[in-house]
Design an enzyme around this catalytic site. Structure first.
Site, PDB file in Angstrom:
ATOM      1  CE1 TYR A   1       9.701   0.804 -16.147  1.00  0.00           C
ATOM      2  CE2 TYR A   1      11.481   2.410 -16.199  1.00  0.00           C
ATOM      3  CZ  TYR A   1      10.344   1.862 -16.768  1.00  0.00           C
ATOM      4  OH  TYR A   1       9.840   2.375 -17.935  1.00  0.00           O
TER       5      TYR A   1
ATOM      6  CB  SER B   1      13.059  -4.927 -15.789  1.00  0.00           C
ATOM      7  OG  SER B   1      12.522  -3.623 -15.951  1.00  0.00           O
TER       8      SER B   1
HETATM    9  N1  LIG Z   1       5.805   6.686 -19.828  1.00  0.00           N
HETATM   10  C1  LIG Z   1       7.118   6.824 -19.756  1.00  0.00           C
HETATM   11  O1  LIG Z   1       7.637   7.880 -19.310  1.00  0.00           O
HETATM   12  C2  LIG Z   1       8.033   5.717 -20.210  1.00  0.00           C
HETATM   13  C3  LIG Z   1       9.393   6.002 -20.341  1.00  0.00           C
HETATM   14  C4  LIG Z   1      10.259   4.997 -20.747  1.00  0.00           C
HETATM   15  C5  LIG Z   1       9.774   3.729 -21.040  1.00  0.00           C
HETATM   16  N2  LIG Z   1       8.436   3.486 -20.896  1.00  0.00           N
HETATM   17  C6  LIG Z   1       7.989   2.115 -21.222  1.00  0.00           C
HETATM   18  O2  LIG Z   1       7.016   2.159 -22.235  1.00  0.00           O
HETATM   19  C7  LIG Z   1       6.128   1.049 -22.110  1.00  0.00           C
HETATM   20  C8  LIG Z   1       4.702   1.553 -22.125  1.00  0.00           C
HETATM   21  O3  LIG Z   1       4.512   2.398 -20.988  1.00  0.00           O
HETATM   22  P1  LIG Z   1       3.346   3.469 -20.887  1.00  0.00           P
HETATM   23  O4  LIG Z   1       3.924   4.670 -20.277  1.00  0.00           O
HETATM   24  O5  LIG Z   1       2.612   3.546 -22.159  1.00  0.00           O
HETATM   25  O6  LIG Z   1       2.468   2.765 -19.731  1.00  0.00           O
HETATM   26  P2  LIG Z   1       0.924   2.384 -19.635  1.00  0.00           P
HETATM   27  O7  LIG Z   1       0.729   1.952 -18.229  1.00  0.00           O
HETATM   28  O8  LIG Z   1       0.083   3.485 -20.173  1.00  0.00           O
HETATM   29  O9  LIG Z   1       0.813   1.132 -20.621  1.00  0.00           O
HETATM   30  C9  LIG Z   1       1.365  -0.117 -20.294  1.00  0.00           C
HETATM   31  C10 LIG Z   1       0.485  -1.196 -20.886  1.00  0.00           C
HETATM   32  O10 LIG Z   1       1.094  -2.463 -20.619  1.00  0.00           O
HETATM   33  C11 LIG Z   1       0.063  -3.351 -20.184  1.00  0.00           C
HETATM   34  N3  LIG Z   1       0.613  -4.398 -19.343  1.00  0.00           N
HETATM   35  C12 LIG Z   1       1.276  -4.253 -18.170  1.00  0.00           C
HETATM   36  N4  LIG Z   1       1.573  -5.446 -17.666  1.00  0.00           N
HETATM   37  C13 LIG Z   1       1.094  -6.383 -18.539  1.00  0.00           C
HETATM   38  C14 LIG Z   1       1.099  -7.797 -18.565  1.00  0.00           C
HETATM   39  N5  LIG Z   1       1.643  -8.524 -17.567  1.00  0.00           N
HETATM   40  N6  LIG Z   1       0.535  -8.421 -19.618  1.00  0.00           N
HETATM   41  C15 LIG Z   1      -0.042  -7.700 -20.611  1.00  0.00           C
HETATM   42  N7  LIG Z   1      -0.086  -6.361 -20.637  1.00  0.00           N
HETATM   43  C16 LIG Z   1       0.483  -5.712 -19.618  1.00  0.00           C
HETATM   44  C17 LIG Z   1      -0.908  -2.467 -19.409  1.00  0.00           C
HETATM   45  O11 LIG Z   1      -2.175  -3.073 -19.248  1.00  0.00           O
HETATM   46  C18 LIG Z   1      -0.917  -1.217 -20.260  1.00  0.00           C
HETATM   47  O12 LIG Z   1      -1.906  -1.288 -21.258  1.00  0.00           O
HETATM   48  C19 LIG Z   1       6.528   0.335 -20.822  1.00  0.00           C
HETATM   49  O13 LIG Z   1       7.364  -0.758 -21.135  1.00  0.00           O
HETATM   50  C20 LIG Z   1       7.304   1.399 -20.066  1.00  0.00           C
HETATM   51  O14 LIG Z   1       8.226   0.849 -19.168  1.00  0.00           O
HETATM   52  C21 LIG Z   1       7.545   4.441 -20.499  1.00  0.00           C
END
Ligand SMILES: NC(=O)c1ccc[n+]([C@@H]2O[C@H](COP(=O)([O-])OP(=O)(O)OC[C@H]3O[C@@H](n4cnc5c(N)ncnc54)[C@H](O)[C@@H]3O)[C@@H](O)[C@H]2O)c1
Length: 258
Positions: free
Chosen positions: A160, A163
């Site tokens: 992670y 990436s």
């Molecule tokens: N939640 C956290 O604490 C956090 C912290 C730092 C960064 N992030 C980043 O924020 C972003 C959103 O995360 P989140 O927490 O809202 O997660 P989430 O799982 O609620 O949402 C992620 C979304 O991405 C979509 N997705 C995943 N793989 C896909 C693919 N191959 N093609 C199309 N859609 C795809 C999923 O269907 C989902 O709707 C991510 O990039 C995550 O790494 C999250």
């Protein structure tokens, strides 16, 4: 009177990961700011729910069902978006997946899948949107989604974190290359945000982590998807007209790199 700099009326945004969490909150907020929003995700029911939320509040939403790791699907969806609304002014490349495994137990297929979605998925969207923006000659704003994991590291975060570090490098490199076309490129690196992604952790481990993160934050809490969506809106808007190549960290002050 809110600043007009945040007004996105007449602009078009393309948001990946729009079916859930941070992507959904960002799509909804960009629409509330006036943008027509193309919502892209692989989760059809979630995507339609987001489009419904936007339409209910009087906004314009166009769903695109796709896998961000498939370059052809991404190219086609961005081209369709540019054709249907005449332009793409904002890309918010938010789709991502979590994977956790110790370095000594990490399999090649784990690394490949996380890099395919979290890095190549962002790269393909950036390439497609930047090409449309360069051709239109009207500038634009690209917002990528990194993570506080790049600042802090931590056990299990090899795939992670790698990436997301690659997303940071892409963001800085692209910012230098497309700046002369009036296109800004910035990353958001959130701390711990309560979303369906973090809800997928085992409940006891999640409670422990949330407690730790809240105690580490001078603000005493973990984040919400809306906390991050406001950072995305800022970078997408003219309020950030002189901001490019930067990493914005809505993390509650858990890490303070300079
Ligand atoms: N939640 C956290 O604490 C956090 C912290 C730092 C960064 N992030 C980043 O924020 C972003 C959103 O995360 P989140 O927490 O809202 O997660 P989430 O799982 O609620 O949402 C992620 C979304 O991405 C979509 N997705 C995943 N793989 C896909 C693919 N191959 N093609 C199309 N859609 C795809 C999923 O269907 C989902 O709707 C991510 O990039 C995550 O790494 C999250």
């Amino acid at each position: 009177m809110p600043s007009k700099a945040y007004d996105l009326t007449g602009r078009t945004a393309f948001v990946t990961g729009a079916a859930s969490g941070i992507g959904r909150a960002s799509a909804v907020l960009l629409a509330r700011a006036g943008a027509a929003v193309h919502c892209a995700d692989r989760d059809a029911p979630g995507l339609h729910e987001t489009a419904g939320l936007i339409k209910e509040s009087g906004g314009t939403a166009h769903p695109h069902l796709l896998d961000v790791a498939d370059r052809t699907q991404v190219d086609q969806a961005v081209a369709a978006a540019a054709e249907s609304t005449g332009r793409v002014d904002v890309l918010a490349a938010i789709a991502g997946i979590m994977h956790s495994s110790p370095v000594l137990e990490t399999r090649e297929e784990d690394l490949d899948r996380v890099l395919d979605v979290n890095f190549k998925g962002v790269l393909y969207a950036c390439q497609a949107a930047a090409r449309v923006m360069v051709e239109a000659g009207t500038g634009g704003s690209i917002v990528t989604m990194a993570s506080g994991a790049v600042d802090t590291g931590g056990p299990g975060l090899l795939c992670y974190g790698a990436s997301k570090a690659a997303v940071v490098q892409l963001t800085k490199t692209l910012a230098t290359e497309v700046g002369p076309h009036g296109i800004r490129v910035n990353a958001v690196a959130p701390g711990w945000i309560r979303t369906p992604m973090t809800d997928r952790h085992d409940a006891a481990a999640r409670a422990r982590t949330e407690d730790l993160m809240a105690r580490r934050s001078p603000l005493g809490r973990v984040g919400t998807p809306e906390d991050v969506a406001h950072a995305v809106l800022y970078l997408a808007s003219d309020a950030a007209a002189f901001t490019t190549g930067q990493i914005l960290r809505p993390n509650g002050g858990v890490a303070m790199p300079w």
